[in-house]
Design a protein around this motif. Structure first.
Motif, short mmCIF file in Angstrom:
data_model
loop_
_atom_site.label_atom_id
_atom_site.label_comp_id
_atom_site.label_asym_id
_atom_site.label_seq_id
_atom_site.Cartn_x
_atom_site.Cartn_y
_atom_site.Cartn_z
N ASP A 103 0.79 -1.24 0.00
CA ASP A 103 0.00 0.00 0.00
C ASP A 103 0.82 1.28 0.00
OD1 ASP A 103 -2.33 -1.57 0.02
OD2 ASP A 103 -2.42 -1.58 2.21
N GLY A 104 1.82 1.35 -0.87
CA GLY A 104 2.40 2.65 -1.14
C GLY A 104 3.82 2.93 -0.71
N SER A 105 4.55 1.94 -0.21
CA SER A 105 5.95 2.20 0.12
C SER A 105 6.81 2.04 -1.14
CB SER A 105 6.44 1.26 1.22
OG SER A 105 6.59 -0.07 0.75
N LEU A 106 8.05 2.50 -1.05
CA LEU A 106 8.94 2.48 -2.20
C LEU A 106 9.91 1.31 -2.16
CD1 LEU A 106 9.85 6.26 -2.50
CD2 LEU A 106 8.56 4.91 -4.17
N ILE A 107 10.19 0.77 -3.34
CA ILE A 107 11.21 -0.26 -3.52
C ILE A 107 12.20 0.26 -4.55
CG2 ILE A 107 11.69 -2.60 -4.37
CD1 ILE A 107 8.95 -3.43 -3.38
N PHE A 108 13.49 0.05 -4.28
CA PHE A 108 14.52 0.40 -5.26
C PHE A 108 15.33 -0.85 -5.56
CE2 PHE A 108 18.92 2.07 -6.14
CZ PHE A 108 18.65 2.52 -7.42
N ILE A 109 15.35 -1.26 -6.84
CA ILE A 109 16.17 -2.39 -7.27
C ILE A 109 17.43 -1.83 -7.92
CG2 ILE A 109 16.30 -4.44 -8.72
CD1 ILE A 109 13.34 -4.84 -8.38
N TYR A 110 18.56 -2.16 -7.32
CA TYR A 110 19.85 -1.54 -7.68
C TYR A 110 20.79 -2.52 -8.36
CZ TYR A 110 24.61 0.20 -6.79
OH TYR A 110 25.93 0.58 -6.92
N ALA A 111 21.52 -2.00 -9.31
CA ALA A 111 22.72 -2.66 -9.85
C ALA A 111 23.58 -1.53 -10.40
CB ALA A 111 22.40 -3.67 -10.93
N ASP A 112 24.87 -1.70 -10.34
CA ASP A 112 25.79 -0.65 -10.78
C ASP A 112 25.88 -0.67 -12.31
OD1 ASP A 112 27.62 1.36 -10.85
OD2 ASP A 112 29.33 0.14 -10.23
N LYS A 113 24.83 -0.14 -12.94
CA LYS A 113 24.73 -0.13 -14.39
C LYS A 113 24.67 1.31 -14.89
CE LYS A 113 24.42 -4.61 -15.25
NZ LYS A 113 25.36 -5.32 -16.13
N PRO A 114 25.74 1.82 -15.53
CA PRO A 114 25.74 3.20 -16.01
C PRO A 114 24.56 3.50 -16.92
CG PRO A 114 27.95 2.26 -16.15
CD PRO A 114 27.03 1.14 -15.79
N GLU A 115 24.11 2.53 -17.70
CA GLU A 115 22.99 2.77 -18.61
C GLU A 115 21.70 3.06 -17.87
OE1 GLU A 115 23.81 -1.79 -18.73
OE2 GLU A 115 24.94 0.08 -18.46
N TYR A 116 21.55 2.48 -16.67
CA TYR A 116 20.36 2.80 -15.87
C TYR A 116 20.41 4.26 -15.43
CZ TYR A 116 17.53 3.62 -11.79
OH TYR A 116 16.66 4.20 -10.91
N TYR A 117 21.53 4.69 -14.89
CA TYR A 117 21.64 6.06 -14.41
C TYR A 117 21.52 7.07 -15.55
CZ TYR A 117 22.91 4.39 -9.80
OH TYR A 117 22.87 3.79 -8.56
N ALA A 118 21.97 6.71 -16.72
CA ALA A 118 21.86 7.60 -17.87
C ALA A 118 20.40 7.77 -18.29
CB ALA A 118 22.69 7.07 -19.02
N GLN A 119 19.60 6.74 -18.06
CA GLN A 119 18.21 6.75 -18.52
C GLN A 119 17.23 7.21 -17.45
OE1 GLN A 119 17.01 2.94 -20.04
NE2 GLN A 119 15.26 3.72 -21.14
#
Length: 227
Positions: free
Chosen positions: A207-223
């Motif tokens: 019901d509304g909390s945040l999830i962050f799925i992380y990997a050290d991928k430069p393409e993710y941060y660029a997008q």
């Protein structure tokens, strides 16, 4: 001692960034710089240095500050830089500075073996997707008690709901499976949990909390428009 120093620096920079009596003055610190200082402080206060990679936490916290609604204090981080043999899902209460759960979590079968290295937002890819999600409603499905997720990042994970990427329990997500195969089993793209923790974790974060799925991928941060 480091917490005291970070706290002092944070409040000094905050005061300098918003000088009294001069609303037109240029802010000294950017939002990114302030979030970095704040994330360092929270990281120290919660004693996360031996538990969660700081880069993963900093990214998750930055998104949390931008995306949280209704003052929901919960933030879940999944670190796919780590192998499936390690506990890499962390449920945090940022407001109370508490770590609520640390557990194993599976990745999509086409994302990799013991490590998740490939990610996709496409239906039928059977890969995990990176980025920020908001938890939604629960339901009973083919995998039992499950939690729907809404991906918050266009072209990165926004198809999570139509792809049926949900949190659910799985009998391939436990220590016994690791001992027999050398890694966790894999899902169709869902972050699957150990059966015994599935319901309590879902009931905590639904019901509304945040999830962050992380990997050290430069393409993710660029997008990513969030980070």
């Amino acid at each position: 001692m480091r917490i005291i120093v970070l706290t002092t620096i944070f409040f000094i920079f905050t005061a300098l960034s918003f000088p009294i009596g001069n609303t037109s003055a240029k802010k000294i610190l950017s939002l990114k710089e302030r979030l970095t200082i704040e994330s360092e402080l929270i990281y120290e206060q919660m004693n996360l240095d031996e538990l969660i990679d700081f880069n993963a936490f900093k990214s998750a916290y930055s998104g949390y500050k931008k995306l949280k609604k209704n003052n929901n204090p919960l933030l879940t981080i999944i670190d796919f830089n780590l192998p499936s043999t390690e506990k890499r899902m962390y449920v945090l209460d940022i407001e109370k500075k508490e770590v609520l759960y640390v557990t194993h979590v599976a990745h999509g079968r086409n994302s990799g073996g013991n490590y998740a290295t490939s990610f996709s937002n496409k239906s039928g890819s059977y890969q995990s997707s990176l980025g920020f999600y908001r938890t939604a409603e629960t339901y009973m499905g083919g995998n039992g008690y499950s939690l729907r997720l809404d991906g918050l990042e266009r072209e990165i994970n926004h198809l999570a709901r139509p792809r049926a990427v949900v949190i659910h329990g799985a009998d391939y997500c436990n220590e016994e499976f690791i001992k027999s195969t050398g890694r966790l089993g894999r899902s169709f793209g869902c972050p699957a949990l150990p059966q015994e923790l599935n319901k309590p974790i879902i009931n905590t974060i639904k019901d509304g909390s945040l999830i962050f799925i992380y990997a050290d991928k430069p393409e993710y941060y660029a997008q990513s428009a969030v980070l």
